[in-house]
Design an enzyme around this catalytic site. Sequence first.
Site, PDB file in Angstrom:
ATOM      1  CG  ASP A   1      -2.011  -1.087   1.113  1.00  0.00           C
ATOM      2  OD1 ASP A   1      -1.943  -1.911   0.200  1.00  0.00           O
ATOM      3  OD2 ASP A   1      -2.901  -1.126   1.995  1.00  0.00           O
TER       4      ASP A   1
ATOM      5  CE  LYS B   1      -4.557  -3.889   1.660  1.00  0.00           C
ATOM      6  NZ  LYS B   1      -5.211  -2.652   2.112  1.00  0.00           N
TER       7      LYS B   1
ATOM      8  CB  CYS C   1      -2.284  -2.974   5.126  1.00  0.00           C
ATOM      9  SG  CYS C   1      -2.446  -4.183   3.817  1.00  0.00           S
TER      10      CYS C   1
HETATM   11  C1  VGL Z   1      -5.117   0.716   5.660  1.00  0.00           C
HETATM   12  C2  VGL Z   1      -6.245   2.169   7.024  1.00  0.00           C
HETATM   13  C3  VGL Z   1      -7.324   2.129   6.194  1.00  0.00           C
HETATM   14  C4  VGL Z   1      -3.874  -0.042   5.341  1.00  0.00           C
HETATM   15  C5  VGL Z   1      -6.199   0.659   4.818  1.00  0.00           C
HETATM   16  O1  VGL Z   1      -3.768  -0.534   4.210  1.00  0.00           O
HETATM   17  O2  VGL Z   1      -2.994  -0.135   6.204  1.00  0.00           O
HETATM   18  N1  VGL Z   1      -5.144   1.456   6.763  1.00  0.00           N
HETATM   19  N2  VGL Z   1      -7.287   1.370   5.092  1.00  0.00           N
END
Ligand code: VGL
Length: 199
Positions: free
Chosen positions: A11, A97, A141
């Site tokens: 991410d 995702k 994540c």
């Molecule tokens: C994530 C917060 C909200 C992540 C994803 O990928 O760590 N964190 N959505």
Amino acid sequence: MSRRPALLVVDVQNDFCPGGALGVPEGDRIIPRINRTIKLFVRRGLPVLATRDWHPRVTRHFKEFGGAWPPHCVQGTKGARFHPKLTLPEGAVILSKGMDPDQDSYSGFQALSLQGRDLESVIRDLGIDEVFLCGLATDYCVRATVLDALRRGLRVRVLGDAIRGVDLHPGDSERAVKEMRQAGAPFVETRGLASSLPG
Ligand code: VGL
Ligand code: ZN
């Protein structure tokens, strides 16, 4: 049997970097380290995988619809793009995702490749038995993906200097690091990594 590691970049998207909708403090500082690590893997012919948070505009993941977060990483927006400084190689496997509007999904093991394959099958098909993991965010994540990988019997090493956390509640990242270590994921530094890779 010979070891075959892969690099999993989690991410590293505009919205998770400073200035983004859910900017992780210093989220962009890890990018040069990740880029150097990508080169190490590519030179050895080892796979590089990258996940991305990839939400619909309306999802229970967002505050507006009952979730915890401001809107971020909405499919097709600039915020959802990989950070422009991240140098993903040709042939990197991209997995998305967070597409289900009814649930939060933080783990990379809930992600699907552009061909619709899940991370576990991609990993098995590539003959990977160990994952080196870096990216954002430590307490979401990264944490969820590391714990899931261990549950699936994969060896995992976390690149400790190439992750950063959100810390929605103070101390979240520190706790996540302890949890990952205790679950069986050793932490290593990107510097000096070349000597622990095969080939
Ligand atoms: C994530 C917060 C909200 C992540 C994803 O990928 O760590 N964190 N959505
Ligand atoms: Zn998200």
